[in-house]
Design a protein around this motif. Structure first.
Motif, PDB file in Angstrom:
ATOM      1  N   GLY A 318       0.813  -1.208   0.000  1.00 36.61           N
ATOM      2  CA  GLY A 318       0.000   0.000   0.000  1.00 36.61           C
ATOM      3  C   GLY A 318       0.846   1.257   0.000  1.00 36.61           C
ATOM      4  O   GLY A 318       0.609   2.178  -0.766  1.00 36.61           O
ATOM      5  N   SER A 319       1.825   1.279   0.854  1.00 37.52           N
ATOM      6  CA  SER A 319       2.669   2.451   0.920  1.00 37.52           C
ATOM      7  C   SER A 319       4.038   2.030   1.424  1.00 37.52           C
ATOM      8  O   SER A 319       4.190   0.998   2.067  1.00 37.52           O
ATOM      9  CB  SER A 319       2.059   3.497   1.843  1.00 37.52           C
ATOM     10  N   GLU A 335      -2.678  -5.874   4.805  1.00 34.77           N
ATOM     11  CA  GLU A 335      -2.646  -6.785   5.961  1.00 34.77           C
ATOM     12  C   GLU A 335      -2.867  -6.085   7.291  1.00 34.77           C
ATOM     13  O   GLU A 335      -2.806  -6.724   8.331  1.00 34.77           O
ATOM     14  CB  GLU A 335      -1.303  -7.507   6.005  1.00 34.77           C
ATOM     15  N   THR A 336      -3.058  -4.787   7.298  1.00 38.84           N
ATOM     16  CA  THR A 336      -3.230  -3.983   8.511  1.00 38.84           C
ATOM     17  C   THR A 336      -2.008  -4.083   9.423  1.00 38.84           C
ATOM     18  O   THR A 336      -2.122  -4.017  10.626  1.00 38.84           O
ATOM     19  CB  THR A 336      -4.491  -4.351   9.323  1.00 38.84           C
ATOM     20  N   VAL A 337      -0.865  -4.270   8.818  1.00 41.14           N
ATOM     21  CA  VAL A 337       0.365  -4.400   9.579  1.00 41.14           C
ATOM     22  C   VAL A 337       1.371  -3.385   9.043  1.00 41.14           C
ATOM     23  O   VAL A 337       1.499  -3.226   7.834  1.00 41.14           O
ATOM     24  CB  VAL A 337       0.944  -5.829   9.445  1.00 41.14           C
ATOM     25  N   LEU A 338       2.039  -2.724   9.956  1.00 40.69           N
ATOM     26  CA  LEU A 338       3.122  -1.832   9.558  1.00 40.69           C
ATOM     27  C   LEU A 338       4.412  -2.642   9.679  1.00 40.69           C
ATOM     28  O   LEU A 338       4.685  -3.213  10.732  1.00 40.69           O
ATOM     29  CB  LEU A 338       3.149  -0.631  10.494  1.00 40.69           C
ATOM     30  N   HIS A 353      -2.248  -5.404  13.744  1.00 41.82           N
ATOM     31  CA  HIS A 353      -3.571  -5.026  14.250  1.00 41.82           C
ATOM     32  C   HIS A 353      -3.806  -3.529  14.194  1.00 41.82           C
ATOM     33  O   HIS A 353      -4.159  -2.904  15.178  1.00 41.82           O
ATOM     34  CB  HIS A 353      -3.763  -5.520  15.677  1.00 41.82           C
ATOM     35  N   LEU A 354      -3.561  -2.927  13.061  1.00 38.98           N
ATOM     36  CA  LEU A 354      -3.825  -1.505  12.928  1.00 38.98           C
ATOM     37  C   LEU A 354      -5.292  -1.239  12.598  1.00 38.98           C
ATOM     38  O   LEU A 354      -5.636  -0.135  12.240  1.00 38.98           O
ATOM     39  CB  LEU A 354      -2.929  -0.898  11.858  1.00 38.98           C
ATOM     40  N   THR A 355      -6.127  -2.222  12.657  1.00 40.15           N
ATOM     41  CA  THR A 355      -7.588  -2.180  12.450  1.00 40.15           C
ATOM     42  C   THR A 355      -8.018  -1.930  11.012  1.00 40.15           C
ATOM     43  O   THR A 355      -9.141  -2.237  10.676  1.00 40.15           O
ATOM     44  CB  THR A 355      -8.298  -1.107  13.318  1.00 40.15           C
ATOM     45  N   ALA A 356      -7.163  -1.386  10.193  1.00 35.87           N
ATOM     46  CA  ALA A 356      -7.578  -1.202   8.804  1.00 35.87           C
ATOM     47  C   ALA A 356      -6.334  -1.204   7.937  1.00 35.87           C
ATOM     48  O   ALA A 356      -5.217  -1.021   8.426  1.00 35.87           O
ATOM     49  CB  ALA A 356      -8.329   0.113   8.633  1.00 35.87           C
ATOM     50  N   THR A 373      -1.816   6.677   7.431  1.00 35.16           N
ATOM     51  CA  THR A 373      -3.217   6.838   7.057  1.00 35.16           C
ATOM     52  C   THR A 373      -3.817   5.456   6.843  1.00 35.16           C
ATOM     53  O   THR A 373      -3.281   4.664   6.079  1.00 35.16           O
ATOM     54  CB  THR A 373      -3.346   7.658   5.772  1.00 35.16           C
ATOM     55  N   LEU A 374      -4.895   5.202   7.545  1.00 30.45           N
ATOM     56  CA  LEU A 374      -5.528   3.899   7.438  1.00 30.45           C
ATOM     57  C   LEU A 374      -6.754   3.995   6.542  1.00 30.45           C
ATOM     58  O   LEU A 374      -7.303   5.081   6.322  1.00 30.45           O
ATOM     59  CB  LEU A 374      -5.928   3.393   8.822  1.00 30.45           C
TER      60      LEU A 374
END
Lengths: 941, 917
Positions: A318-319, A335-338, A353-356, A373-374
């Motif tokens: 994504g980024s 994957e909602t993971v950084l 688990h960044l929720t989005a 940014t989610l």
């Protein structure tokens, strides 16, 4: 007014498009005044989705700029509060860039090709230029050797191009120039400018262009000549980021601009989830060129183009960003993971688990924090050291309908267009706090990956429209916040979708209805080759829950009190049918639902008793309350399910039913749509207390039933026309046809919205229109229809609407404001507008005026602030002297106004009843204390 | 042809434990050494010698191991080369050493495949060992003696390090480098940093550096404690040295660490694996590291330093480039060779398949998997008795194959033999009637009589051991079809023949005549330069294949050098003649006509067995030497009825006074065709008695072969003859293919010509697609991260008018891609026409017995076969072997035994599961 608008014309590039110095505010306020004749007014939008662009940090990292459709919001990173916002009026924003020469200037580019320069500190516009071409991305860099900016624009005309503009204001007294440095036929997805424009990188879907400036000692714009190198990659690029590695020796005052060798490291994320890392890219490209010239083996030279491969993401990246020191890569995706890659050790650190899904990542200028940014319209600012969330900026998270999801222009695909994407978003106003809106929102709406037809709405968001802040968010259904969101077959695990939200009249209770049906692919294991059977089996497994929640003041959330499984169960078949409507009784705590089984069920709370003694809960002394079915009313027109044959759901689906309460809660209207020309449906009028049918109106054609409401003694039904039925005289008042161009007449599309407001006895109807997109300049846009919504406010006594306006976009929800007359509308870009009669002021609900009118805690754009001041001036008890002194004080502190929260003021003014208040003098001093306290140290710095 | 497609043979290849190239890089720039070999050590104690040159990856030799033996490490050393009078340097002899689960180091004799010597020393089990680097030749002056010797250092289970001297062609204990430590932690890896500094990695998370001259510990590097939650000690599995003196270690945490070679401080630590790193390889220029580990990954790391620039330490950064899972199970061993044509890393592990990766061109070329199954099929059959024999390690199994008409009955194991000795079986032969079974191991040949079931006793076979004269280390055994002659090829490449008398009565026992016939091969002199044994080695003379003609009258052997030797039988069988008749003074009675041939036999005793003796084929010497080693020898069966009748009357000659040892001088006169397929997949057919190429072979040179045949990259394993219906069909198979050639007709000429043209031009194409490093094909462009590059000077308005795309991976030669496409199309349509490949995916095979190819397909095949002289399929893979069953008069019936890799994997221990799975 300190506008210094450059009026000089560019030498040749701008031609006749003269740059006007338009005093924007005045004209705007005039134009809004000009509308004053209309009896109703529409407020500017609040909320909305973030533009798909990286947010921008201010240089000192204290503020974060986020672009919306028509405004830029400035948030304080410490407190995540909205500090300021710059509005572009009705023009759509396409890019923002912070000036690198003057740190409190910001460039805004809009879709009609206008670049404006604002001072974001005092919210003034400094200049405005008409570039005359659709700008997609804008980057400002200081002109080498000067203190002025060059603005790099990614422009989309017939082709994609990058131009450098020297935009000069009058004060700078130098001519404006511009120069196009790059042009291509392929779609550029992003540009990046490194080191004062020495290196410019443009990424397309499958290739990367790197431009290196020739003659780096020449700093005039016309001397900007670039050598471009392109290389093609085999996978689709989704994101990229470059890092310019300055040589270690540059500490000895060597100008990096004059450095011959540029060590550019480039990281590319592709749609397969792989990150390719090219180190020292430019020199390897040069080596290949040399090799190809000398006809020697390219093979050996191309070693440098053999990128490092970082593969953790399973889906498209994504980024992707470099850390400030170039030792880490930070990436995120679906994957909602950084993921933080330490390049020297090859280890990766994850923040799950960044929720989005992660939409974009920005590393702050000093490297102290990441802004992530989610995909649920929020920004989390994390500290780089502990990865702790420092602040959280949340917008309205309701369903978004992107431009690409609009109906298409070509006729063939129109037939297959699913209007379900515009389905109603459940939304209510908290009866206890009229500025709080409760709306059901999806957990995540990533731009890369779309749900069909839309993402299930499994959360409840509470949003304060006055402060434009989110208040809370809680789950309404089961969700995947901490679970893997894909199944073993890599199909998405879908959450249940909340279909209705209703609040009880006293605000103590909240009723929600959610529904889940197993997705088609998951039913493969019982596939027997008969699609009908499979579908039946799928419906058989539908889960429908009616959940009653109780307000929990302490936790500021709603706690689940009762869950009713399958509230409308077809007993004979064991199928849990869908709910068609849920309404709340305005007179008492009671909810009424109707389902596919055409039974109206009344749900009521009951204090639990054991042997006549009230059972009390452990935490508070109140009695435990259960909700249960009070009574049910079977409608006479319903089909006999058991005799309906093998596929009853076909018969069920075709009918649609709606409910509406009268304002006193005595009358319940039930509309049941018809199935055919002969069977045109029935409108039942029920006694709300007993549930008995008092009158059944069958004269109306309810075949395309869309909405139902009661205003006073009128029942309003929206089908293909607006039908007004008078209960008292028992006759049709009028029938106004409703035109919805672009929507084919098919059952099941409830695109119209209807709501009544008892306070002023009006009702509002909103209906979308899909038209050919004429004016759009960008290439991709013209294939999609342009959507707008017509909103009309009616008085039941008059068949002509009181007032009609057109709102861009599709309205997904329309509700009556609780505190006041007027309506609130939520559109498909999640922005909220208020429609209100002119008398009550056209602005959105502001904090109660008696608090502290002259200084709005949340700084609105100046127009609004002025008006607020006018309105409330009389009401203020303070003398003119005081006010002036106050303003002096303010002027001194112009640039760093302390943020005063409404609660603080409340503490002063509402310490007791009015007679018990301290003397005015004391009041004043405490207010002054609030506002005149030392600006925080950080602001001074 | 009836096909039983079967998968019931539980043949289990053995895991690869060690890999070693004989040379790390060429001695002379620009030319790969001829003697380059790869040694592969397996868990069952076998050592295989592969020849990687010519891109055929020929498995030349197997040193058979035995029960409870395992090869845990391999290393080569090379004796110093010698300069002859004219200044030409001849490379020295190569010596191969191995370690197993014992305290000794074993040296192997490359020519006999037998252990040469074991080291001595009073120390515990050897866990690892390494060879001292060669002395750098300085200015041509050869340093002799101690200085040029390559010592070995061995690390033991109790932590001792031992130096072994290899001087004087011996292997002796020299000294202890370090005594066992108090904790007795195992020495897991040793490496020479230079000639006098040894690095050793231990199981107690330390690396110690020793000076071999004075046995001092120069430095002890600690790796710290293990990761949280895991074991405390880190195991240092592998150490390697970079050319600049830096050290790389791979350990049980999955990290590789790089240490400064001077200060021994840690420079960098990169985690690439999820589990233990088991082996490492560094490139010659020191900019690339490969690592393989327990998590099946093979990781590549590169250094940002450009080769050639001075060592600016501060800017030097190692980065992991990528990882990939080439293996299905743990990667246990890596070996690399960086040469001129070959530039490769070979990796191996528990999944038994060696994988060849490109080294310098990593990322641009694909990997190549070498054959897992042995090149010589471990399958023989007794067609008359419908028996099939397979063997592995010390075990032999015999199945009875039922005919197609009663196909409902599964093939049944009718006998199982486990040899008592410890040696693995090298070769097995069975007579055509299934009565005699010969098993060769490295120590002896055993002969068994299989007694067929008597009614009422079930189908199991009774086995009776027969006495055999003692032989010494055997490699191959072959029976004539009638089972009367048994050929034994010994480890020392002697060819011996044993005569088996076979009484016709049921109760009579076959008996082996105690006297063996020794056959001598022609002496050849032209094979020295390619030998890994140096100038004097006889490596190339190692016999790899042997075959009897179908009537048992001609015997042929071939060796690695490409020579074919043939012998013919002389005289006729005479039961009345003395069983053993030794003529001591045969040289006296030598007749003039063949004295030149028998010259070498002069002085030897001439032995005649039952009136027959073997002589060298009078025209044998005119058979040419082949340009590559034969992969297959087979005599074409004679057509029915063409077997020459016995001479009229009594063929026997009787002793007279003047001639006490008479023998007939008759030699067979029926011309026989010997088929030889070389490792380059070239088919030659010789007329043996005439000593020339057959007519077919002359008419069908390699250029006429079908295009697909030329593209095959694995070697032929065996062949089946089908002579029914006036055909002379040759079914030739490799591990992944099955080709049919009809030798009765010529290969289509028109296509042949175009194919030849295509090859000439297409050789370019092939090269471009094939890759250059010796590993797999070039990576297709669609999978490359970067495809092409161009440079644009922004001209005012016209974009890209002058710019030229540079294809990053193009070699420069322009490739006619459309013709290539056409070629493919052609192949594709052809494949479709024959229905070959397409069926492979659809074909469902039950585990036991094959299906009949459906009749339509057969009809199609027939039509196709009639059309041109060849046909092929890739449907069966991987083929362990194909053997015929059924009587001579029946239609050809074969068993195709497949051994799919997933079947092999099923029997392996569970593998490491990463966090992503």
């Amino acid at each position: 007014m300190q506008d210094q608008t450059g009026e000089s014309k560019s030498k040749r590039h701008y031609g006749d498009t003269a740059i006007e110095a338009v005093p924007a505010k005045k004209s705007k306020s005039q134009s809004s005044k000009a509308k004053g004749k209309a009896s109703w007014a529409l407020s500017p939008p609040v909320g909305g989705w973030f533009l798909p662009q990286d947010p921008v940090f201010s240089v000192d990292e204290k503020y974060l700029f986020q672009a919306f459709d028509t405004s830029v919001c400035i948030y304080a990173t410490e407190s995540s509060l909205l500090v300021n916002s710059i509005s572009t009026g009705s023009r759509f924003l396409t890019g923002i860039a912070l000036s690198t020469s003057t740190h409190d200037h910001i460039y805004l580019a809009t879709s009609d090709g206008i670049v404006s320069l604002w001072n974001w500190n005092d919210n003034t516009r400094i200049a405005r230029w008409d570039i005359g071409i659709n700008i997609h991305q804008i980057v400002a860099r200081t002109q080498p050797g000067t203190t002025q900016d060059f603005v790099y624009c990614h422009e989309i005309g017939k082709r994609h191009a990058i131009s450098v503009h020297a935009l000069r204001t009058k004060a700078q007294a130098s001519p404006m120039e511009s120069k196009q440095i790059f042009k291509t036929n392929s779609t550029v997805i992003g540009i990046e400018v490194l080191l004062h424009g020495k290196v410019v990188i443009a990424a397309c879907r499958s290739s990367i262009f790197i431009g290196k400036r020739l003659h780096s000692y020449k700093t005039e714009l016309q001397d900007f000549e670039y050598v471009w190198r392109e290389f093609q990659v085999s996978n689709r690029i989704t994101t990229f980021n470059a890092y310019l590695r300055l040589p270690q020796s540059s500490a000895r005052t060597a100008d990096p601009l004059l450095e011959q060798r540029d060590n550019v490291d480039l990281a590319i994320g592709d749609d397969q989830g792989v990150i390719h890392l090219f180190e020292d890219l430019l020199s390897s490209l040069v080596r290949i060129e040399k090799a190809s010239k000398s006809k020697s083996a390219i093979d050996a030279a191309s070693d440098g183009l053999n990128p490092k491969r970082l593969h953790w993401h399973r889906e498209a990246v994504g980024s992707l960003k470099w850390s400030k020191d170039g030792n880490y890569l930070i990436s995120g995706g679906f994957e909602t993971v950084l993921v933080i890659w330490q390049l020297s050790t090859g280890t990766q650190q994850t923040l799950p688990h960044l929720t989005a899904a992660v939409e974009s990542i920005v590393v702050s200028p000093l490297g102290a924090s990441y802004a992530v940014t989610l995909a649920n319209n929020s920004i989390v600012i994390l500290s780089t050291t502990e990865l702790q969330a420092k602040s959280n900026i949340v917008g309205v998270q309701s369903r978004r309908v992107d431009h690409e999801q609009m109906p298409r222009e070509s006729s063939s695909s129109e037939q297959s267009f699913d209007f379900a994407i515009f389905a109603h978003v459940p939304m209510v106003i908290d009866p206890k706090k009229p500025t709080h809106m409760l709306l059901s929102v999806p957990s995540s709406q990533p731009r890369q990956r779309r749900y069909k037809p839309y993402a299930p709405q499994s959360y409840l968001q509470t949003f304060d429209i006055a402060t434009q802040q989110y208040v809370s968010r809680q789950a309404l259904t089961r969700n995947n916040a901490t679970d893997p969101n894909t199944g073993p077959e890599r199909t998405l695990i879908l959450e249940p979708n909340t279909k209705f939200i209703q609040a009880s009249a006293d605000g103590e209770w909240l009723a929600t209805v959610d529904e889940w049906i197993p997705p088609q692919p998951d039913m493969g294991f019982i596939e027997e080759g008969v699609p009908e059977f499979n579908e039946e089996e799928r419906i058989f497994r539908r889960e429908v829950y009616l959940k009653i929640w109780r307000r929990d003041e302490k936790k500021a959330s709603w706690t689940l009190q009762t869950r009713i499984d399958a509230p409308h169960l077809l007993q004979g078949l064991g199928i849990s049918t869908q709910l068609h409507d849920l309404v709340s009784d305005p007179s008492q705590s009671r909810f009424v639902s109707i389902g596919e089984d055409q039974i109206v069920r009344f749900w009521k709370p009951k204090t639990r008793r054991k042997d006549g003694v009230i059972v009390r809960g452990a935490d508070n002394g109140e009695g435990l309350v259960n909700w249960s079915l009070e009574h049910a009313a079977t409608l006479s027109g319903r089909l006999d399910i058991l005799d309906a044959g093998p596929l009853p759901q076909n018969a069920l689906d075709s009918r649609k039913s709606l409910l509406a309460f009268s304002s006193d809660g005595s009358v319940l209207a039930v509309a049941v749509s018809g199935t055919s020309e002969s069977d045109t449906g029935v409108l039942h009028i029920l006694d709300a207390d007993t549930g008995s049918i008092r009158r059944s109106v069958s004269e109306l054609d309810l075949n395309n039933l869309q909405c139902l409401a009661i205003v006073g003694h009128h029942i309003v039904v929206v089908t293909d026309c607006i039908v007004l039925w008078d209960i008292v005289v028992d006759e049709l008042v009028y029938c106004n046809p409703l035109a919805m161009p672009g929507v084919e007449r098919r059952g099941g599309n409830s695109l119209a919205r209807l709501v009544s407001n008892e306070r002023d006895g009006t009702f509002a109807v909103a209906y979308p229109q899909f038209q050919k997109n004429i004016e759009s300049k960008s290439r991709g846009a013209r294939y999609f229809k342009k959507a707008s919504t017509k909103v009309s406010v009616y008085d039941p006594s008059n068949p002509k609407p009181q007032w009609t306006t057109t709102i861009p976009g599709v309205l997904l929800s329309l509700i009556a404001a609780k505190d006041n007359t007027g309506y609130l509308a939520l559109d498909a870009s999640a922005s909220i507008r208020r429609l209100s009669p002119k008398t009550s002021g056209s602005q959105l609900i502001t904090p109660p005026p008696e608090l502290e009118p002259p200084i709005v805690a949340v700084r609105m754009s100046k127009v609004e602030a002025e008006e607020t001041r006018d309105d409330s001036a009389e009401e203020t008890a303070l003398s003119g002297n005081v006010l002036r002194a106050f303003e002096d004080l303010l002027r001194n502190a112009e640039n760093d106004k302390p943020v005063v929260r409404p609660e603080q003021l409340q503490q002063i003014f509402e310490a007791g009843p009015s007679h018990a208040l301290p003397p005015v003098k004391e009041l004043l001093s405490s207010v002054v204390e609030l506002y005149a306290r030392k600006p925080r140290a950080d602001t001074a710095a | 042809m009836d096909i039983h497609r079967s998968r019931f043979v539980p043949y289990q290849p053995s895991a690869i434990n060690a890999l070693a190239f004989s040379h790390a890089h060429p001695e002379i720039e620009g030319e790969d050494p001829h003697s380059l070999r790869l040694a592969v050590g397996r868990a069952n104690g076998n050592i295989e010698i592969w020849n990687p040159t010519q891109a055929t990856w020929l498995l030349e030799k197997t040193f058979w191991g035995g029960k409870d033996r395992s090869v845990e490490g391999l290393t080569w050393i090379q004796e110093p080369g010698q300069t002859d009078g004219s200044g030409v340097l001849t490379s020295g002899r190569l010596r191969l050493f191995s370690i197993g689960y014992s305290s000794s180091v074993t040296e192997w004799d490359l020519s006999t495949c037998l252990p040469l010597q074991h080291s001595t020393g009073n120390h515990s089990e050897v866990w690892c060992f390494a060879a001292q680097p060669k002395q750098k030749l300085s200015g041509g002056s050869v340093v002799g003696g101690e200085q040029s010797q390559q010592n070995l250092v061995a690390g033991c289970a109790d932590g001792t390090l031992v130096i072994l001297s290899t001087a004087d062609n011996e292997l002796r204990f020299a000294k202890f480098l370090s005594r066992s430590t108090a904790k007795k932690s195992r020495a897991l890896t040793v490496a020479y940093k230079d000639r006098h500094v040894v690095l050793a990695g231990f199981a107690d998370s330390t690396i110690r550096v020793f000076d071999t001259r004075n046995s001092n510990v120069l430095r002890s590097i600690s790796l710290g404690s293990g990761p949280h939650g895991g074991p405390k000690e880190i195991l240092v599995w592998k150490l390697r040295c970079l050319p600049n003196g830096d050290i790389v270690s791979g350990d049980s945490t999955g990290d590789i660490r790089i240490y400064d070679g001077k200060t021994f401080g840690q420079l960098q630590r990169i985690s690439g694996h999820e589990a233990d790193v088991l082996d490492l390889v560094v490139s010659k220029d020191g900019t690339t590291i490969f690592s393989g580990g327990l998590d099946r990954r093979t990781c590549i790391y590169t250094c940002s330093r450009k080769s050639g620039t001075s060592r600016a330490k501060r800017n030097e950064q190692w980065r992991k480039v990528s990882h990939k899972r080439y293996h299905e199970h743990d990667v246990k061993a890596l070996a690399s060779y960086e040469g001129h044509d070959l530039n490769i890393v070979v990796s191996g592990g528990i999944d038994t398949q060696p994988i060849v990766l490109p080294l310098r061109r990593s990322g641009k070329e694909l990997s190549r998997g070498l054959a897992t199954l042995p090149r010589d099929p471990p399958l023989v059959s007794a067609p008359e008795a419908r028996l099939m024999v397979s063997w592995w390690n010390c075990e032999v199994r015999i199945w009875r194959i039922k005919g197609q008409q009663d196909a409902t009955e599964r093939p049944r194991v009718v006998a199982r033999l486990a040899l008592k000795g410890e040696e693995n079986i090298a070769s097995v032969a069975i007579s055509r009637d299934g009565e005699l079974l010969a098993i060769a191991t490295a120590s002896e040949v055993k002969l068994f009589q299989l007694l067929h079931a008597t009614p009422g006793l079930g189908s199991a076979l009774q086995i009776r051991k027969l006495d055999m004269p003692r032989t010494n280390g055997d490699r191959l055994v072959r029976f004539t079809e009638d089972g009367k002659w048994l050929a034994i090829i010994t480890a020392t490449n002697n060819v011996q023949l044993a005569r088996v008398t076979r009484p016709t009565k049921v109760e009579g026992r076959p008996r082996v005549l105690p006297q063996l016939l020794s056959l001598d091969r022609l002496r050849r002199h032209d094979s020295a330069e390619t030998s890994p044994l140096g100038p004097l080695g006889s490596y190339d003379r190692s016999i790899t294949h042997a075959a009897f003609s179908t009537d048992g009258c001609i015997f042929a052997v071939s060796d690695l050098g490409g020579h074919v030797d043939t012998w013919v039988i002389e005289g006729h069988e005479d039961p009345t003649a003395p069983e053993i008749d030794i003529d001591d003074d045969a040289s006296v009675s030598m007749t003039s006509e063949n004295d030149s041939d028998d010259e070498e036999e002069a002085g030897a005793k001439r032995t005649t067995l039952l009136g027959q003796r073997w002589i060298r084929n009078p025209n044998g010497h005119v058979l040419p030497r082949l340009d590559s080693a034969p992969a297959l020898l087979s005599f074409q069966p004679l057509p029915k009825g063409s077997i020459s009748p016995e001479p009229n009357g009594n063929p026997a000659v009787h002793p007279t006074r003047h001639n006490p040892h008479p023998h007939s001088r008759d030699i067979p006169d029926t011309e026989q065709h010997l088929l030889v397929v070389t490792t380059k997949n070239q088919i030659y057919q010789f007329e043996v008695l005439a000593g020339r190429l057959s007519e077919w072979s002359k008419r069908n040179p390699p250029s006429t072969y079908p295009a697909q045949f030329g593209k095959l990259d694995d070697v032929a394993k065996g062949c089946i003859w089908d002579l029914a219906d006036q055909h002379q069909r040759l079914w030739l198979y490799g591990e992944k293919w099955l080709f049919m050639f009809d030798l009765a007709r010529d290969l289509p000429l028109a296509e042949g010509v175009s194919a030849a043209k295509k090859r000439k031009r297409g050789s370019n194409v092939e090269r471009a697609a094939r890759g250059h490093s010796g590993a797999g094909d070039a990576v297709p462009e669609s999978e490359m991260p970067v495809t092409k590059v161009r440079k644009m000077l922004r001209a005012k308005d016209d974009e890209s008018s002058k710019t030229v795309w540079v294809n990053v991976h193009d070699e420069g030669g322009d490739v006619g891609s459309d013709e290539d496409e056409q070629d493919k199309q052609k192949a594709l349509t052809k494949l479709r026409r024959t229905g070959g490949v397409g069926d492979a995916s659809r074909a469902k095979v039950d585990e036991t017995m094959g299906e009949h190819a459906d009749t339509a397909e057969i009809a199609e095949q027939k039509r196709q076969r009639a059309h041109d002289g060849s046909w092929h399929t890739f449907k069966y893979r991987p083929i362990l072997g194909i053997v015929p069953v059924g009587g001579r008069d029946d239609a050809l019936e074969v068993v195709v035994v497949e051994r799919p890799s997933w079947d092999i994997l099923q029997d392996l221990p569970p593998r490491f599961v990463g966090s992503h799975e």
